[in-house]
Design an enzyme around this catalytic site. Structure first.
Site, short mmCIF file in Angstrom:
data_model
loop_
_atom_site.label_atom_id
_atom_site.label_comp_id
_atom_site.label_asym_id
_atom_site.label_seq_id
_atom_site.Cartn_x
_atom_site.Cartn_y
_atom_site.Cartn_z
N VAL A 1 9.42 0.90 9.35
CA VAL A 1 9.15 2.04 9.61
C VAL A 1 9.28 3.16 10.70
CG1 VAL A 1 8.73 2.10 6.92
CG2 VAL A 1 6.97 3.32 9.08
N ASP A 2 9.90 1.86 11.21
CA ASP A 2 9.02 3.02 12.73
C ASP A 2 10.72 3.51 13.40
OD1 ASP A 2 8.01 0.16 14.71
OD2 ASP A 2 10.21 0.30 14.30
N HIS B 1 11.16 -1.58 3.32
CA HIS B 1 10.47 -0.15 3.61
C HIS B 1 10.10 1.02 3.88
CE1 HIS B 1 7.34 -3.76 3.54
NE2 HIS B 1 7.55 -3.46 2.40
N CYS C 1 12.34 15.07 -1.33
CA CYS C 1 11.52 15.63 -2.13
C CYS C 1 11.31 15.28 -3.33
CB CYS C 1 12.39 16.97 -2.74
SG CYS C 1 11.87 18.16 -3.72
N GLY D 1 6.69 -11.82 14.27
CA GLY D 1 6.21 -10.74 13.47
C GLY D 1 5.18 -10.21 12.77
N1 APR Z 1 4.67 -10.35 18.62
C1 APR Z 1 5.16 -11.06 17.46
N2 APR Z 1 4.12 -10.59 16.98
C2 APR Z 1 2.62 -10.60 17.21
C3 APR Z 1 2.92 -9.23 17.86
C4 APR Z 1 3.10 -9.59 19.39
N3 APR Z 1 3.25 -8.86 20.57
N4 APR Z 1 2.05 -8.75 17.58
C5 APR Z 1 1.31 -9.14 17.02
N5 APR Z 1 1.88 -9.92 15.79
C6 APR Z 1 1.67 -11.13 14.90
C7 APR Z 1 0.34 -11.07 14.33
O1 APR Z 1 0.06 -12.53 14.69
C8 APR Z 1 0.37 -10.53 12.94
O2 APR Z 1 0.30 -11.98 12.42
O3 APR Z 1 2.95 -9.48 14.22
C9 APR Z 1 2.34 -9.72 12.37
C10 APR Z 1 1.35 -8.30 12.01
O4 APR Z 1 1.18 -8.78 11.16
P1 APR Z 1 0.59 -7.88 9.42
O5 APR Z 1 -0.09 -6.68 10.54
O6 APR Z 1 0.09 -7.97 8.36
O7 APR Z 1 2.09 -6.17 9.59
P2 APR Z 1 3.62 -7.01 8.40
O8 APR Z 1 3.30 -7.97 8.15
O9 APR Z 1 5.03 -6.49 8.62
O10 APR Z 1 3.14 -6.44 7.10
C11 APR Z 1 3.82 -5.94 5.67
O11 APR Z 1 2.52 -4.97 4.67
O12 APR Z 1 1.11 -2.77 5.22
C12 APR Z 1 2.48 -3.16 4.91
O13 APR Z 1 4.23 -2.39 4.69
C13 APR Z 1 3.45 -2.94 5.66
O14 APR Z 1 5.67 -3.65 6.20
C14 APR Z 1 4.20 -3.60 6.33
C15 APR Z 1 4.16 -4.84 5.11
#
Ligand code: APR
Length: 257
Positions: free
Chosen positions: A121-122, A137, A145, A205
């Site tokens: 969402v960034d 998301h 609103c 990621g």
């Molecule tokens: N490059 C690639 N991957 C990376 C890096 C990097 N520099 N740093 C971390 N990661 C990986 C981590 O290993 C992990 O598997 O990114 C992943 C992040 O996972 P989450 O923190 O679970 O985030 P995400 O998968 O986007 O979450 C999904 O969950 O909380 C909700 O709505 C929120 O959109 C989000 C959704």
């Protein structure tokens, strides 16, 4: 189950081989879909959710990212989103974001299709020049609103008033999808459609633990696409992957160009 063709973490050589094999494949296919998660913004200083210093290790999603939490304490929820907006506003897109924008331009130049689906969402993909994103998301720079439903862009960080109010007097809420809420209708359908007709899907990621987004790789696989995962750590869809590139997306993605 197909065994991933190259997953040997310690042998960087293998990562190099995978990168050149994937680069070649990307230069040949007419359609590419990418799904990104919080990891692509980690090198821009934006914390992930479930990583070592992840947001959900410090904060409770139930207390901050649900409609119930907002009804219970809109000020607390906004204090958290205001903090994240200030953090994001100071951040810059990284090599991973720019590489995807460039990959899209190259696909367009060869009349191929490129679809960028993001869970983030960034807004860093937008700032890197990516267009026509499918934001599953929502967007932290949109507010909606809870009274009249009006949605508008608001990039004020920090916000002067917490919670912010709509002209109609009702509270504004962040334009993001909270746990338990539906994904934006048209956006989800277009994401599924793109995955069901793509030749290669890049999954970058994401821990691939949050559904329905994490299910998109399976849609692509079932439709015969090859799947590539870019992640320094194992993710929930590694077993679907033809390529696993263990590393940071900000370093690996530019090498796919
Ligand atoms: N490059 C690639 N991957 C990376 C890096 C990097 N520099 N740093 C971390 N990661 C990986 C981590 O290993 C992990 O598997 O990114 C992943 C992040 O996972 P989450 O923190 O679970 O985030 P995400 O998968 O986007 O979450 C999904 O969950 O909380 C909700 O709505 C929120 O959109 C989000 C959704």
């Amino acid at each position: 189950m197909r065994v991933a063709t190259s997953i040997l973490r310690p042998f960087w050589g293998c990562v190099d081989d995978s990168i050149s094999a994937l680069r070649r494949a990307l230069n040949e296919v007419e359609s590419i879909v990418t799904l990104t998660g919080a990891g692509i913004s980690a090198e821009s200083g934006i914390p992930t959710f479930r990583g070592k210093d992840g947001l959900w290790r410090k904060f409770s999603p139930q207390a901050l990212a649900t409609p119930e939490a907002f009804r219970r304490d809109p000020k607390l929820v906004w204090e958290w989103y205001d903090w994240r907006r200030c953090l994001i506003q100071k951040a810059e897109p990284n090599g991973g974001h720019y590489a995807l924008a460039e990959l899209a331009r190259r696909q367009a130049a060869r009349s191929g299709s490129f679809t960028l689906i993001t869970q983030n969402v960034d807004g860093l993909h937008d700032r890197a020049g990516s267009q026509n994103l499918l934001k599953l998301h929502g967007d932290i720079w949109l507010v909606r609103c809870v009274g009249c439903g009006k949605e508008q862009c608001n990039e004020e960080a920090p916000l002067k008033e917490l919670p912010p109010r709509c002209d109609c007097g009702a509270w504004l809420r962040p334009g993001v999808v909270w746990f338990g809420e539906e994904l934006p209708r048209g956006v989800w359908e277009r994401a599924v459609e793109a995955c069901s007709r793509t030749k290669i899907m890049l999954v970058i990621g994401t821990s691939a633990t949050v559904y329905p987004a994490a299910g998109l790789a399976k849609v692509a696989r079932n439709a015969g696409a090859q799947v590539a995962v870019v992640n320094p750590d194992p993710s929930g869809i590694d077993d679907l992957a033809d390529w696993i590139l263990r590393g940071l997306s900000g370093e690996i993605l530019p090498r796919l160009l």
